[in-house]
Design a protein around this motif. Structure first.
Motif, PDB file in Angstrom:
ATOM      1  N   PRO A 202       0.807  -1.216   0.000  1.00  0.00           N
ATOM      2  CA  PRO A 202       0.000   0.000   0.000  1.00  0.00           C
ATOM      3  C   PRO A 202       0.845   1.273   0.000  1.00  0.00           C
ATOM      4  O   PRO A 202       0.343   2.336   0.343  1.00  0.00           O
ATOM      5  N   CYS A 203       2.138   1.176  -0.326  1.00  0.00           N
ATOM      6  CA  CYS A 203       2.992   2.363  -0.302  1.00  0.00           C
ATOM      7  C   CYS A 203       2.463   3.417  -1.271  1.00  0.00           C
ATOM      8  O   CYS A 203       2.027   3.093  -2.377  1.00  0.00           O
ATOM      9  N   GLY A 204       2.519   4.676  -0.829  1.00  0.00           N
ATOM     10  CA  GLY A 204       1.969   5.735  -1.665  1.00  0.00           C
ATOM     11  C   GLY A 204       0.458   5.713  -1.725  1.00  0.00           C
ATOM     12  O   GLY A 204      -0.153   6.339  -2.592  1.00  0.00           O
ATOM     13  N   VAL A 205      -0.155   5.001  -0.770  1.00  0.00           N
ATOM     14  CA  VAL A 205      -1.611   4.843  -0.725  1.00  0.00           C
ATOM     15  C   VAL A 205      -2.120   4.356  -2.086  1.00  0.00           C
ATOM     16  O   VAL A 205      -3.123   4.849  -2.605  1.00  0.00           O
ATOM     17  N   ILE A 206      -1.406   3.418  -2.676  1.00  0.00           N
ATOM     18  CA  ILE A 206      -1.842   2.844  -3.935  1.00  0.00           C
ATOM     19  C   ILE A 206      -3.046   1.949  -3.649  1.00  0.00           C
ATOM     20  O   ILE A 206      -2.954   1.031  -2.838  1.00  0.00           O
ATOM     21  N   PRO A 207      -4.184   2.208  -4.280  1.00  0.00           N
ATOM     22  CA  PRO A 207      -5.388   1.409  -3.984  1.00  0.00           C
ATOM     23  C   PRO A 207      -5.217  -0.042  -4.422  1.00  0.00           C
ATOM     24  O   PRO A 207      -4.799  -0.306  -5.554  1.00  0.00           O
ATOM     25  N   PRO A 208      -5.498  -0.996  -3.558  1.00  0.00           N
ATOM     26  CA  PRO A 208      -5.429  -2.398  -3.967  1.00  0.00           C
ATOM     27  C   PRO A 208      -6.356  -2.658  -5.152  1.00  0.00           C
ATOM     28  O   PRO A 208      -7.414  -2.053  -5.272  1.00  0.00           O
ATOM     29  N   GLY A 209      -5.963  -3.566  -6.002  1.00  0.00           N
ATOM     30  CA  GLY A 209      -6.797  -3.905  -7.154  1.00  0.00           C
ATOM     31  C   GLY A 209      -6.611  -2.923  -8.291  1.00  0.00           C
ATOM     32  O   GLY A 209      -6.046  -3.255  -9.334  1.00  0.00           O
TER      33      GLY A 209
END
Length: 244
Positions: free
Chosen positions: A132-139
């Motif tokens: 989730p680094c950088g608040v990258i959305p899962p999926g």
């Protein structure tokens, strides 16, 4: 590392020392330095070395993209974050910063160009996102990664393979990443033809997991789970508290 037998590398931060003769202390945003283009000959040389080493690259371009996005004005209200755990958003929040935003944009473009050099040399490139680094959305992050890989020179078909059958083959997991007897065969059904173009945000019709069909409305209606007791998430919380 490749000469020592390491067979995969991530992010491109480890090769910065190979690209700069003076080896400045820097991290991934160094790819956005104004003088980075001056390393192009060295980049080609390093790409040649990577090809000769038989090492596999997983660039995680979505991370560079995330660092640009989180510095945009209005980012916390982004639709991308609607289904991202609120704790993770709060722990990684940073102030808007046009200078750093532009630096990370240049860094992403430089990383894509280097990925193109690897593709020209037929270096194996796999899809990864660094969630989730950088608040990258899962999926969604994986679709974004595929879109960025296409921007680097991959065909849409090859990009899909980089996230499915090629990744499974690299991991020695033949039951993943393909439709065949004995495979896991989890599927995402999207509208349109991803073999022609990879959308940054796909229109998902449904998913199939363990033989059960799920609609997006069903999955997105689930309640948020607290991350307080999740070990990896606690590191982000601790980092956020130290920054304060």
């Amino acid at each position: 590392a490749a000469r020592a037998g390491v067979d995969e590398f991530f992010h491109y931060d480890g090769i910065l020392a190979d690209l700069y003769p003076d080896r400045p202390r820097a991290w991934l945003n160094a790819w956005g330095r104004p003088d980075f283009a001056e390393t192009l000959d060295r980049q080609r040389s390093v790409a040649d070395g990577i090809r000769g080493s038989k090492i596999t690259a997983t660039p995680t371009l979505a991370y560079w993209d995330s660092q640009r996005r989180i510095r945009e004005t209005g980012w916390p209200e982004s639709e991308d974050l609607r289904y991202t755990p609120s704790d993770m958003v709060a722990w990684q929040a940073v102030p808007p910063d046009e200078k750093l935003r532009d630096e990370w944009r240049r860094a992403l473009e430089a990383a894509q160009r280097f990925t193109g050099l690897l593709l020209e040399r037929e270096v194996p490139v796999l899809a990864g996102s660094d969630v989730p680094c950088g608040v990258i959305p899962p999926g969604l992050s994986l679709w974004r990664e595929l879109s960025l890989l296409v921007g680097a020179g991959m065909s849409p078909t090859r990009a899909i393979r980089a996230a499915t059958v090629d990744a499974a083959s690299y991991l020695g997991k033949p039951e993943l990443g393909q439709l065949s007897p004995g495979s896991v065969a989890d599927l995402v059904f999207v509208r349109g033809n991803p073999l022609e173009a990879i959308p940054e945000k796909p229109e998902v019709a449904m998913t199939l997991h363990n033989g059960t069909i799920y609609r997006p409305t069903e999955l997105l209606a689930k309640e948020e789970v607290s991350l307080e007791n999740e070990p990896w998430a606690r590191q982000f919380k601790q980092h956020s508290e130290r920054q304060k």
